[in-house]
Motif scaffolding. Structure first.
Motif, mmCIF file in Angstrom:
data_model
loop_
_atom_site.group_PDB
_atom_site.id
_atom_site.type_symbol
_atom_site.label_atom_id
_atom_site.label_comp_id
_atom_site.label_asym_id
_atom_site.label_seq_id
_atom_site.Cartn_x
_atom_site.Cartn_y
_atom_site.Cartn_z
ATOM 1 N N ASN A 1 2.562 15.288 -7.787
ATOM 2 C CA ASN A 1 3.605 16.138 -7.847
ATOM 3 C C ASN A 1 3.917 16.520 -9.405
ATOM 4 O O ASN A 1 4.075 17.742 -9.841
ATOM 5 C CB ASN A 1 4.657 15.789 -6.793
ATOM 6 N N ARG A 2 4.091 15.582 -10.016
ATOM 7 C CA ARG A 2 4.136 15.702 -11.701
ATOM 8 C C ARG A 2 3.125 16.605 -12.368
ATOM 9 O O ARG A 2 3.687 17.443 -12.957
ATOM 10 C CB ARG A 2 4.449 14.243 -12.304
ATOM 11 N N ARG A 3 2.062 16.116 -11.972
ATOM 12 C CA ARG A 3 0.872 16.849 -12.713
ATOM 13 C C ARG A 3 0.856 18.485 -12.216
ATOM 14 O O ARG A 3 0.794 19.271 -13.031
ATOM 15 C CB ARG A 3 -0.224 16.189 -12.338
ATOM 16 N N ASN A 4 0.989 18.645 -10.972
ATOM 17 C CA ASN A 4 1.046 19.858 -10.572
ATOM 18 C C ASN A 4 2.057 20.848 -11.196
ATOM 19 O O ASN A 4 1.908 22.074 -11.202
ATOM 20 C CB ASN A 4 1.079 20.159 -8.705
ATOM 21 N N GLU A 5 3.235 20.298 -11.117
ATOM 22 C CA GLU A 5 4.475 20.947 -11.623
ATOM 23 C C GLU A 5 4.146 21.236 -13.103
ATOM 24 O O GLU A 5 4.438 22.564 -13.553
ATOM 25 C CB GLU A 5 5.665 19.888 -11.569
ATOM 26 N N LEU A 6 3.764 20.312 -14.009
ATOM 27 C CA LEU A 6 3.323 20.669 -15.364
ATOM 28 C C LEU A 6 2.130 21.771 -15.433
ATOM 29 O O LEU A 6 2.170 22.582 -16.398
ATOM 30 C CB LEU A 6 2.960 19.217 -15.981
ATOM 31 N N MET A 7 1.162 21.464 -14.595
ATOM 32 C CA MET A 7 0.094 22.732 -14.717
ATOM 33 C C MET A 7 0.632 24.016 -14.259
ATOM 34 O O MET A 7 0.246 25.221 -14.995
ATOM 35 C CB MET A 7 -1.011 22.268 -13.551
ATOM 36 N N VAL B 1 0.957 -1.191 -0.168
ATOM 37 C CA VAL B 1 -0.093 0.018 -0.230
ATOM 38 C C VAL B 1 0.893 1.158 0.096
ATOM 39 O O VAL B 1 0.624 2.402 -0.698
ATOM 40 C CB VAL B 1 -0.902 0.129 1.416
ATOM 41 N N LYS B 2 1.913 1.447 0.837
ATOM 42 C CA LYS B 2 2.907 2.450 0.889
ATOM 43 C C LYS B 2 3.448 2.612 -0.677
ATOM 44 O O LYS B 2 3.615 3.904 -1.121
ATOM 45 C CB LYS B 2 3.817 2.095 2.031
ATOM 46 N N ARG B 3 3.980 1.490 -1.439
ATOM 47 C CA ARG B 3 4.329 1.707 -2.624
ATOM 48 C C ARG B 3 3.367 2.333 -3.484
ATOM 49 O O ARG B 3 3.663 3.309 -4.453
ATOM 50 C CB ARG B 3 4.989 0.246 -2.994
ATOM 51 N N LEU B 4 2.121 2.000 -3.403
ATOM 52 C CA LEU B 4 1.312 2.387 -4.373
ATOM 53 C C LEU B 4 0.761 3.638 -4.189
ATOM 54 O O LEU B 4 0.476 4.667 -4.972
ATOM 55 C CB LEU B 4 -0.195 1.527 -4.361
ATOM 56 N N ARG B 5 0.899 4.149 -2.906
ATOM 57 C CA ARG B 5 0.545 5.608 -2.585
ATOM 58 C C ARG B 5 1.678 6.452 -2.856
ATOM 59 O O ARG B 5 1.628 7.468 -3.142
ATOM 60 C CB ARG B 5 0.032 5.856 -1.290
ATOM 61 N N GLU B 6 2.735 6.147 -2.862
ATOM 62 C CA GLU B 6 4.072 6.679 -2.972
ATOM 63 C C GLU B 6 4.043 6.948 -4.586
ATOM 64 O O GLU B 6 4.379 8.130 -4.982
ATOM 65 C CB GLU B 6 5.195 6.091 -2.743
ATOM 66 N N ARG B 7 3.582 6.257 -5.438
ATOM 67 C CA ARG B 7 3.417 6.181 -6.688
ATOM 68 C C ARG B 7 2.450 7.203 -6.985
ATOM 69 O O ARG B 7 2.623 8.003 -7.915
ATOM 70 C CB ARG B 7 2.950 5.064 -7.284
ATOM 71 N N ILE B 8 1.270 7.401 -6.212
ATOM 72 C CA ILE B 8 0.383 8.405 -6.418
ATOM 73 C C ILE B 8 0.681 9.661 -6.207
ATOM 74 O O ILE B 8 0.625 10.867 -6.843
ATOM 75 C CB ILE B 8 -0.796 8.060 -5.564
ATOM 76 N N THR B 9 1.794 10.086 -5.221
ATOM 77 C CA THR B 9 2.126 11.147 -4.916
ATOM 78 C C THR B 9 3.068 11.750 -5.821
ATOM 79 O O THR B 9 2.983 12.890 -5.900
ATOM 80 C CB THR B 9 2.941 11.056 -3.217
ATOM 81 N N VAL B 10 3.987 10.776 -6.373
ATOM 82 C CA VAL B 10 4.680 11.369 -7.503
ATOM 83 C C VAL B 10 3.981 11.650 -8.816
ATOM 84 O O VAL B 10 4.287 12.741 -9.251
ATOM 85 C CB VAL B 10 5.815 10.145 -7.851
ATOM 86 N N CYS B 11 3.072 10.994 -9.067
ATOM 87 C CA CYS B 11 2.214 11.655 -9.936
ATOM 88 C C CYS B 11 1.570 12.744 -9.792
ATOM 89 O O CYS B 11 1.269 13.632 -10.749
ATOM 90 C CB CYS B 11 1.113 10.470 -10.292
#
Length: 415
Positions: free
Chosen positions: A334-340, A322-332
């Motif tokens: 942050n990436r989306r917010n950066e591009l926006m 679960v921690k690995r999957l949630r870390e993946r969501i957090t990375v995504c």
């Protein structure tokens, strides 16, 4: 600038409702004003102030209003969010945009503004955020210190993003920790179903000692949204000199095993013999206390202590995944917010590649969230299938003890 006549009538109705229910503060959403300001109502003990911005407002009365005036009327405003500070307490009202399919930038801007209000609150100060988040958080979103297990149906996209926002900013979604029969705050006439769009956020480390009660009020005369009432404790808890010592919850059912019974009897005899050799001249009270302590100590060592029940037992031993999957969501995220953010700061003729990367980032985020949700549902399905299998086997063998024990695992889940 004063409110228009329509908002004035609404403000008076809300103020009267707050007075009758003895509410010291009301966090309001979906205000329609051209600019911010303060609207004063009543006089003397009925004096009420509505501090508003374009889309949100805070109503104060009684002691909170007096304290706010005495401490300088500290106020922070954005278009959709307004905060006031009363000593160590910060009240924040917000109104999030309705998702229309192509207004991600507007929603992210509103979240960034809300985040700026949250970050202004010092670590030791109390924060209460309330309003219409236009996000529905359902069941199955449990996250430690972020979201509980209660809700209506499943979450929508905005609800999932609200929980992500809470996790990123160390906030807890209070509604999800209270089991209420009446949860819906807004009724969709087209789909004929209720949604829980309005609620409260607090700091994750303050939820247990701050929030006492939360429930939805069955009142529809003020708005098409039902109000949500929260009761918080602002006073520091009293420290007790002698805290009550509780006995551990022992697994007494293990005494059905003959071998465990013999071990328990032997352990008690050993402890009693040592105690008798050490203390021969005891009064009756001390002797009785010694017998009690001996029984509990022997039972704890032989039978063991019953562990605290987990809300979602199918998540046991799945923490790393679960921690690995949630870390993946957090990375995504942050990436989306950066591009926006880059898209907002880039000229139109250079924005094409960034928009392509942004769409890919949104797709990756959607896939990451779907993966976590799909995996959680699969774990839950496997757990229930295993429970059903164990019950069937126990029933076929006529083993009522095992059947009862297996069914007991499901008692903290709603069937």
């Amino acid at each position: 600038m004063p409110l228009d006549n329509f908002n004035k009538r609404k403000a008076k109705a809300v103020a009267e409702f707050a007075r009758k229910n003895k509410w010291d503060a009301v966090l309001l959403s979906e205000i329609k004003a051209k600019t911010g300001g303060i609207y004063w109502l009543g006089q003397d003990e009925l004096l009420t102030a509505i501090i508003f911005t374009e889309r949100a407002a805070i109503l104060l009365r009684d002691q909170l209003l007096q304290l706010w005036c005495e401490t300088g009327q500290v106020t922070v405003r954005n278009e959709r969010t307004i905060s006031i500070k009363i000593k160590d307490l910060t009240l924040t009202a917000t109104y999030m945009p309705v998702w229309s399919g192509n207004n991600e930038q507007e929603i992210e801007t509103a979240k960034e503004n809300l985040k700026s209000h949250v970050e202004k609150v010092k670590k030791e100060e109390i924060l209460l955020v309330g309003g219409d988040f236009n996000a529905h958080v359902g069941q199955g979103e449990e996250r430690p210190d972020v979201c509980g297990r209660f809700g209506l149906r499943s979450s929508n996209r905005q609800g999932e993003e609200l929980i992500d926002f809470c996790q990123e900013n160390n906030l807890a979604y209070v509604n999800s920790y209270f089991q209420n029969k009446r949860r819906g705050t807004w009724f969709n006439p087209a789909l004929r179903r209720w949604y829980e769009l309005d609620g409260f956020l607090v700091k994750s480390n303050q939820r247990h000692k701050l929030v006492q009660k939360l429930n939805v009020i069955n009142e529809i005369s003020l708005s098409d949204h039902k109000p949500v009432r929260i009761r918080i404790i602002l006073n520091k808890p009293k420290k007790h000199d002698r805290p009550k010592k509780r006995s551990p919850k022992i697994r007494w059912e293990r005494l059905r095993d003959a071998e465990v019974v013999n071990n328990y009897r032997e352990r008690i005899n050993n402890i009693v013999e040592k105690a008798e050799d050490a203390n021969n001249n005891q009064n009756i009270n001390d002797r009785w206390k010694e017998i009690t302590d001996t029984t509990i100590k022997a039972a704890t060592e032989v039978c063991g202590i019953e562990e605290k029940k987990i809300e979602n037992p199918w998540m046991i031993d799945k923490e790393d995944e679960v921690k690995r999957l949630r870390e993946r969501i957090t990375v995504c995220v942050n990436r989306r917010n950066e591009l926006m953010e880059r898209s907002r700061q880039t000229a139109d003729d250079e924005r094409l590649q960034i928009e392509t990367d942004l769409n890919n980032a949104k797709t990756d985020l959607k896939v990451a969230r779907s993966t976590l949700q799909r995996q959680t549902r699969q774990w839950e399905k496997d757990w229930w299938e295993n429970i059903i299998k164990e019950c069937q086997e126990a029933g076929e063998k006529g083993d009522s003890g095992t059947l009862y024990k297996t069914l007991k695992k499901t008692w903290n889940k709603r069937l």
